[in-house]
Write a protein that holds these residues in place. Structure first.
Motif, PDB file in Angstrom:
ATOM      1  N   LEU A  91      82.087 -33.676  53.963  1.00 44.91           N
ATOM      2  CA  LEU A  91      81.646 -32.623  53.050  1.00 44.91           C
ATOM      3  C   LEU A  91      82.564 -32.572  51.829  1.00 44.91           C
ATOM      4  CD1 LEU A  91      79.352 -30.473  53.246  1.00 44.91           C
ATOM      5  CD2 LEU A  91      81.106 -28.867  53.994  1.00 44.91           C
ATOM      6  N   ARG A  92      81.979 -32.344  50.660  1.00 48.71           N
ATOM      7  CA  ARG A  92      82.752 -32.250  49.428  1.00 48.71           C
ATOM      8  C   ARG A  92      82.689 -30.818  48.904  1.00 48.71           C
ATOM      9  NH1 ARG A  92      79.244 -36.194  46.162  1.00 48.71           N
ATOM     10  NH2 ARG A  92      77.855 -34.683  47.073  1.00 48.71           N
ATOM     11  N   ASN A  93      83.650 -30.434  48.092  1.00 52.46           N
ATOM     12  CA  ASN A  93      83.668 -29.077  47.528  1.00 52.46           C
ATOM     13  C   ASN A  93      82.386 -28.773  46.764  1.00 52.46           C
ATOM     14  OD1 ASN A  93      86.109 -28.039  48.512  1.00 52.46           O
ATOM     15  ND2 ASN A  93      87.255 -29.156  46.960  1.00 52.46           N
ATOM     16  N   GLU A  94      81.831 -29.755  46.077  1.00 52.15           N
ATOM     17  CA  GLU A  94      80.599 -29.510  45.321  1.00 52.15           C
ATOM     18  C   GLU A  94      79.388 -29.302  46.230  1.00 52.15           C
ATOM     19  OE1 GLU A  94      81.664 -33.954  44.762  1.00 52.15           O
ATOM     20  OE2 GLU A  94      82.732 -32.056  44.703  1.00 52.15           O
ATOM     21  N   ASP A  95      79.528 -29.604  47.532  1.00 55.74           N
ATOM     22  CA  ASP A  95      78.447 -29.374  48.493  1.00 55.74           C
ATOM     23  C   ASP A  95      78.418 -27.931  49.002  1.00 55.74           C
ATOM     24  OD1 ASP A  95      77.733 -32.098  48.404  1.00 55.74           O
ATOM     25  OD2 ASP A  95      79.197 -32.584  49.980  1.00 55.74           O
ATOM     26  N   LEU A  96      79.457 -27.170  48.726  1.00 54.35           N
ATOM     27  CA  LEU A  96      79.561 -25.806  49.249  1.00 54.35           C
ATOM     28  C   LEU A  96      78.694 -24.844  48.444  1.00 54.35           C
ATOM     29  CD1 LEU A  96      83.427 -25.661  49.790  1.00 54.35           C
ATOM     30  CD2 LEU A  96      81.653 -26.167  51.503  1.00 54.35           C
ATOM     31  N   VAL A  97      78.107 -23.865  49.150  1.00 56.65           N
ATOM     32  CA  VAL A  97      77.354 -22.819  48.453  1.00 56.65           C
ATOM     33  C   VAL A  97      78.336 -21.874  47.775  1.00 56.65           C
ATOM     34  CG1 VAL A  97      75.376 -22.963  50.021  1.00 56.65           C
ATOM     35  CG2 VAL A  97      77.205 -21.321  50.486  1.00 56.65           C
ATOM     36  N   GLY A 101      80.932 -16.075  49.990  1.00 50.91           N
ATOM     37  CA  GLY A 101      82.342 -15.734  50.109  1.00 50.91           C
ATOM     38  C   GLY A 101      83.229 -16.969  50.061  1.00 50.91           C
ATOM     39  N   PRO A 102      84.517 -16.763  50.332  1.00 50.23           N
ATOM     40  CA  PRO A 102      85.466 -17.881  50.242  1.00 50.23           C
ATOM     41  C   PRO A 102      85.220 -18.925  51.339  1.00 50.23           C
ATOM     42  CG  PRO A 102      86.565 -15.881  51.016  1.00 50.23           C
ATOM     43  CD  PRO A 102      85.158 -15.502  50.690  1.00 50.23           C
ATOM     44  N   ILE A 103      85.186 -20.203  50.927  1.00 49.12           N
ATOM     45  CA  ILE A 103      84.947 -21.304  51.857  1.00 49.12           C
ATOM     46  C   ILE A 103      85.955 -22.406  51.558  1.00 49.12           C
ATOM     47  CG2 ILE A 103      83.285 -22.994  52.733  1.00 49.12           C
ATOM     48  CD1 ILE A 103      81.062 -21.208  51.469  1.00 49.12           C
ATOM     49  N   ALA A 104      86.596 -22.904  52.604  1.00 45.08           N
ATOM     50  CA  ALA A 104      87.530 -24.022  52.459  1.00 45.08           C
ATOM     51  C   ALA A 104      87.146 -25.119  53.440  1.00 45.08           C
ATOM     52  CB  ALA A 104      88.961 -23.558  52.728  1.00 45.08           C
ATOM     53  N   ILE A 105      87.413 -26.345  53.049  1.00 46.81           N
ATOM     54  CA  ILE A 105      87.128 -27.492  53.912  1.00 46.81           C
ATOM     55  C   ILE A 105      88.419 -27.937  54.582  1.00 46.81           C
ATOM     56  CG2 ILE A 105      86.333 -29.888  53.986  1.00 46.81           C
ATOM     57  CD1 ILE A 105      84.657 -29.253  51.455  1.00 46.81           C
ATOM     58  N   LEU A 106      88.355 -28.093  55.895  1.00 47.66           N
ATOM     59  CA  LEU A 106      89.455 -28.681  56.667  1.00 47.66           C
ATOM     60  C   LEU A 106      89.002 -30.070  57.089  1.00 47.66           C
ATOM     61  CD1 LEU A 106      90.370 -25.632  58.946  1.00 47.66           C
ATOM     62  CD2 LEU A 106      91.302 -26.229  56.704  1.00 47.66           C
ATOM     63  N   ARG A 107      89.890 -31.023  57.070  1.00 46.89           N
ATOM     64  CA  ARG A 107      89.509 -32.407  57.334  1.00 46.89           C
ATOM     65  C   ARG A 107      89.758 -32.876  58.758  1.00 46.89           C
ATOM     66  NH1 ARG A 107      85.859 -33.221  53.616  1.00 46.89           N
ATOM     67  NH2 ARG A 107      86.651 -32.928  51.530  1.00 46.89           N
TER      68      ARG A 107
END
Length: 192
Positions: A91-97, A101-107
């Motif tokens: 998942l990439r940051n540009e894929d996030l809605v 609210g706040p959303i972060a990706i963990l790898r």
């Protein structure tokens, strides 16, 4: 250290797949189609919303929830406000809605372990069967919130991993039975 809680609707034979009606599974929607509705059985879901400090999701659950939950302001108002963490290698940051609210990706699961060491309240894992397996196999799960439905579904994604690992003791901290056959079971993971 923050508490990591896996919450799930699960059949008596351990299937957690598609309880609400997701496509692609032949028994999809089993929580509502096969068991009479009893609002008391879902009290736990409201309590979880109030007690959780963050949501943790796998990529597939995120992709299923993200287009729907932000619009469900009556049912999921508190969840919509909470910080969300999505565990994904792709998942990439540009894929996030941008309306949830706040959303972060963990790898990685290792990054989840680091998140658990931060300040804050409980982290709730919704859906996310593959992630749940990895978290349990890594010893990161602290509690299970289960609503067990009186159904045998046979095939489907299982709540618990099939990994060959040492036995894990659980302590039942809360239990209730409902007239429609659902059992609420809350277990803490016993650490030695």
């Amino acid at each position: 250290m923050r508490t990591l809680i896996i919450t799930a609707f699960v059949s008596l034979d351990g299937v957690m797949e598609a309880p609400g009606g997701e496509e692609g599974y032949r028994n999809s929607g089993w929580t509502y189609q096969n068991v009479a509705f009893d609002p008391a059985a879902y009290e736990l879901k409201g309590r979880e919303q109030e007690e959780a400090a963050a949501l943790l999701l796998g990529r597939r659950s995120y992709e299923a929830f993200a287009p729907i939950w932000p619009t469900m302001t009556d049912d999921f108002a508190r969840y919509n406000e909470l910080p969300k963490y999505v565990v994904s290698e792709s998942l990439r940051n540009e894929d996030l809605v941008d309306d949830w609210g706040p959303i972060a990706i963990l790898r990685s699961v290792e990054e989840v372990a680091l998140l658990k060491e931060t300040e804050g309240g409980p982290i709730l894992v919704q859906g996310s069967g593959t992630l749940g397996h990895a978290l349990a196999d890594a010893g990161l799960v602290d509690r299970y919130h289960l609503l067990v439905f009186p159904l045998l579904l046979g095939a489907g994604k299982r709540l618990f991993s099939a990994a060959d690992r040492d036995a894990q003791s659980l302590a039942l901290v809360e239990h209730e039975s409902y007239g429609n056959g659902i059992q609420k079971m809350i277990y803490d993971v016993v650490r030695s």
